[in-house]
Design a protein around this motif. Structure first.
Motif, PDB file in Angstrom:
ATOM      1  N   ALA A  96       0.790  -1.237  -0.031  1.00  0.00           N
ATOM      2  CA  ALA A  96      -0.009  -0.093   0.081  1.00  0.00           C
ATOM      3  C   ALA A  96       0.920   1.251  -0.006  1.00  0.00           C
ATOM      4  O   ALA A  96       0.438   2.206  -0.516  1.00  0.00           O
ATOM      5  N   GLN A  97       2.049   1.152   0.449  1.00  0.00           N
ATOM      6  CA  GLN A  97       2.952   2.321   0.513  1.00  0.00           C
ATOM      7  C   GLN A  97       3.839   2.585  -0.839  1.00  0.00           C
ATOM      8  O   GLN A  97       4.285   3.675  -0.792  1.00  0.00           O
ATOM      9  N   ILE A  98       3.902   1.601  -1.523  1.00  0.00           N
ATOM     10  CA  ILE A  98       4.874   1.797  -2.954  1.00  0.00           C
ATOM     11  C   ILE A  98       3.980   1.550  -4.313  1.00  0.00           C
ATOM     12  O   ILE A  98       3.116   0.886  -4.119  1.00  0.00           O
ATOM     13  N   GLY A  99       4.587   2.101  -5.308  1.00  0.00           N
ATOM     14  CA  GLY A  99       4.352   1.850  -6.664  1.00  0.00           C
ATOM     15  C   GLY A  99       5.172   2.232  -7.620  1.00  0.00           C
ATOM     16  O   GLY A  99       6.198   2.931  -7.596  1.00  0.00           O
ATOM     17  N   ILE A 100       4.934   1.633  -8.604  1.00  0.00           N
ATOM     18  CA  ILE A 100       5.492   1.560  -9.893  1.00  0.00           C
ATOM     19  C   ILE A 100       4.671   2.081 -11.023  1.00  0.00           C
ATOM     20  O   ILE A 100       3.539   1.398 -11.236  1.00  0.00           O
ATOM     21  N   VAL A 101       5.259   3.386 -11.371  1.00  0.00           N
ATOM     22  CA  VAL A 101       4.278   4.174 -12.651  1.00  0.00           C
ATOM     23  C   VAL A 101       4.969   4.083 -13.824  1.00  0.00           C
ATOM     24  O   VAL A 101       6.130   4.406 -13.887  1.00  0.00           O
ATOM     25  N   VAL A 102       4.358   3.641 -14.944  1.00  0.00           N
ATOM     26  CA  VAL A 102       5.093   3.351 -16.152  1.00  0.00           C
ATOM     27  C   VAL A 102       4.020   4.248 -17.143  1.00  0.00           C
ATOM     28  O   VAL A 102       2.818   4.127 -17.212  1.00  0.00           O
ATOM     29  N   CYS A 103       4.808   4.723 -18.230  1.00  0.00           N
ATOM     30  CA  CYS A 103       4.121   5.648 -19.320  1.00  0.00           C
ATOM     31  C   CYS A 103       4.679   5.056 -20.575  1.00  0.00           C
ATOM     32  O   CYS A 103       5.919   4.987 -20.732  1.00  0.00           O
ATOM     33  N   GLY A 104       3.914   4.795 -21.539  1.00  0.00           N
ATOM     34  CA  GLY A 104       4.234   4.323 -22.973  1.00  0.00           C
ATOM     35  C   GLY A 104       3.344   3.215 -23.221  1.00  0.00           C
ATOM     36  O   GLY A 104       2.517   2.753 -22.917  1.00  0.00           O
ATOM     37  N   LYS A 105       3.983   2.693 -24.504  1.00  0.00           N
ATOM     38  CA  LYS A 105       3.217   1.516 -25.130  1.00  0.00           C
ATOM     39  C   LYS A 105       3.440  -0.022 -24.676  1.00  0.00           C
ATOM     40  O   LYS A 105       2.845  -0.608 -25.293  1.00  0.00           O
ATOM     41  N   ASP A 106       4.277  -0.025 -23.684  1.00  0.00           N
ATOM     42  CA  ASP A 106       4.772  -1.236 -23.400  1.00  0.00           C
ATOM     43  C   ASP A 106       4.006  -1.961 -22.034  1.00  0.00           C
ATOM     44  O   ASP A 106       4.933  -2.738 -21.224  1.00  0.00           O
ATOM     45  N   GLY A 107       2.903  -1.398 -21.758  1.00  0.00           N
ATOM     46  CA  GLY A 107       2.370  -1.804 -20.578  1.00  0.00           C
ATOM     47  C   GLY A 107       2.172  -3.453 -20.188  1.00  0.00           C
ATOM     48  O   GLY A 107       2.282  -3.851 -19.117  1.00  0.00           O
ATOM     49  N   ALA A 108       2.154  -4.238 -21.429  1.00  0.00           N
ATOM     50  CA  ALA A 108       1.937  -5.565 -21.468  1.00  0.00           C
ATOM     51  C   ALA A 108       3.081  -5.994 -20.768  1.00  0.00           C
ATOM     52  O   ALA A 108       3.022  -7.081 -19.854  1.00  0.00           O
ATOM     53  N   LEU A 109       4.494  -5.749 -21.229  1.00  0.00           N
ATOM     54  CA  LEU A 109       5.497  -6.103 -20.807  1.00  0.00           C
ATOM     55  C   LEU A 109       5.633  -6.003 -19.234  1.00  0.00           C
ATOM     56  O   LEU A 109       6.302  -6.808 -18.507  1.00  0.00           O
ATOM     57  N   TRP A 110       5.208  -4.657 -18.857  1.00  0.00           N
ATOM     58  CA  TRP A 110       5.603  -4.297 -17.445  1.00  0.00           C
ATOM     59  C   TRP A 110       4.697  -5.220 -16.592  1.00  0.00           C
ATOM     60  O   TRP A 110       4.875  -5.627 -15.302  1.00  0.00           O
ATOM     61  N   ARG A 111       3.441  -5.406 -17.265  1.00  0.00           N
ATOM     62  CA  ARG A 111       2.543  -6.517 -16.346  1.00  0.00           C
ATOM     63  C   ARG A 111       2.785  -8.101 -16.110  1.00  0.00           C
ATOM     64  O   ARG A 111       2.652  -8.407 -15.306  1.00  0.00           O
ATOM     65  N   ASP A 112       3.625  -8.298 -17.399  1.00  0.00           N
ATOM     66  CA  ASP A 112       4.194  -9.485 -17.122  1.00  0.00           C
ATOM     67  C   ASP A 112       5.441  -9.754 -15.945  1.00  0.00           C
ATOM     68  O   ASP A 112       5.255 -10.408 -15.289  1.00  0.00           O
ATOM     69  N   TRP A 113       6.494  -8.632 -16.219  1.00  0.00           N
ATOM     70  CA  TRP A 113       7.287  -8.508 -15.085  1.00  0.00           C
ATOM     71  C   TRP A 113       6.678  -8.509 -13.828  1.00  0.00           C
ATOM     72  O   TRP A 113       7.048  -9.199 -12.861  1.00  0.00           O
ATOM     73  N   ALA A 114       5.587  -7.722 -13.440  1.00  0.00           N
ATOM     74  CA  ALA A 114       5.002  -7.654 -12.120  1.00  0.00           C
ATOM     75  C   ALA A 114       4.241  -8.884 -11.849  1.00  0.00           C
ATOM     76  O   ALA A 114       4.303  -9.522 -10.648  1.00  0.00           O
ATOM     77  N   SER A 115       3.784  -9.658 -12.614  1.00  0.00           N
ATOM     78  CA  SER A 115       2.929 -10.769 -12.379  1.00  0.00           C
ATOM     79  C   SER A 115       4.029 -12.030 -12.085  1.00  0.00           C
ATOM     80  O   SER A 115       3.729 -12.758 -10.985  1.00  0.00           O
ATOM     81  N   HIS A 116       5.090 -12.029 -12.634  1.00  0.00           N
ATOM     82  CA  HIS A 116       6.068 -13.050 -12.290  1.00  0.00           C
ATOM     83  C   HIS A 116       6.400 -12.694 -10.762  1.00  0.00           C
ATOM     84  O   HIS A 116       6.986 -13.855 -10.359  1.00  0.00           O
ATOM     85  N   TYR A 117       6.555 -11.703 -10.199  1.00  0.00           N
ATOM     86  CA  TYR A 117       6.825 -11.486  -8.746  1.00  0.00           C
ATOM     87  C   TYR A 117       5.627 -10.974  -7.956  1.00  0.00           C
ATOM     88  O   TYR A 117       5.941 -10.569  -6.802  1.00  0.00           O
TER      89      TYR A 117
END
Length: 248
Positions: A96-117
């Motif tokens: 609840a205290q932390i966040g990774i914010v991304v901007c651009g066209k590659d949200g799917a890749l970021w979601r894959d990374w986040a899901s893996h962890y």
């Protein structure tokens, strides 16, 4: 295909130039070796007026920001996700205290990374936004994230984004998929004071990364500004003045 022929054609073209320009000293070394021409380095820095943009309010969470495109297979944010996962499991902070914010066209890749962890909850994908919005967000984050790569055969990947990050005056976390990049390391530590640059093997630097994140999180938690001391950073106008001086 036909790399030898390509170099032959480039050699013929570049021999007609009085001087060559490129965006880093690493690439300049490559050009001098292969084409035997004078080379000037012009960093791809933003216009000076962008440094005067006002910042928005800070994010409510301790936020790490990535802006721009990704080149799948070349860059990786895995060390960051792994470090955050370790710190969460150790109870250093909560999701609840932390966040990774991304901007651009590659949200799917970021979601894959986040899901893996198992960190999908902390990821916020803003998609494609305007350049002005991007610059404002860079001033609002606690840490700006830079993902780069290189190889022993060719170094000097210095993107314009790093100079935007300098203007944002926030700590930078640079994860290099490859060997140490002395030019990038020197630039980052010249224009920022609390940044971290990591090259492979990443696992040898995992403790250093976790300590960096803990320190910046503690500063945020205590309400200490994450802004770096004001420095005069590279601008496009300044780079053009260098080119004029070298041409005279």
């Amino acid at each position: 295909f036909f790399s030898g022929f390509q170099h032959y054609i480039l050699h013929k073209i570049l021999q007609r130039a009085r001087v060559l320009t490129t965006v880093s000293e690493g690439l300049a070394i490559h050009l001098r070796q292969h084409y035997d021409r004078p080379v000037n380095v012009l960093y791809n820095a933003p216009l000076a007026v962008q440094a005067a943009l006002s910042s928005t309010q800070l994010f409510q969470k301790f936020t790490m920001l990535y802006t721009g495109a990704l080149y799948p297979g070349f860059q990786s944010a895995a060390p960051l996700f792994e470090a955050l996962q370790n710190l969460l499991q150790a109870g250093q902070f909560s999701k609840a205290q932390i966040g990774i914010v991304v901007c651009g066209k590659d949200g799917a890749l970021w979601r894959d990374w986040a899901s893996h962890y198992q960190l999908e909850e902390i990821l916020e994908d803003l998609g494609i936004i305007s350049h002005v919005q991007t610059l404002e967000l860079q001033r609002s984050a606690q840490i700006n994230l830079l993902l780069s790569w290189n190889s022993p055969a060719l170094r000097g990947i210095i993107t314009s984004k790093v100079f935007e990050y300098f203007q944002a005056q926030k700590p930078i976390l640079a994860l290099i998929n490859g060997v140490t990049e002395p030019e990038l390391d020197n630039l980052i530590h010249t224009y920022t004071s609390r940044s971290l640059v990591m090259a492979q093997p990443w696992d040898q630097h995992s403790q250093q990364l976790e300590q960096f994140l803990q320190l910046e999180f503690q500063r945020w938690k205590e309400g200490i500004s994450s802004a770096e001391p004001r420095r005069e950073v590279p601008s496009w106008e300044g780079e053009m003045e260098k080119l004029k001086a070298n041409s005279e």
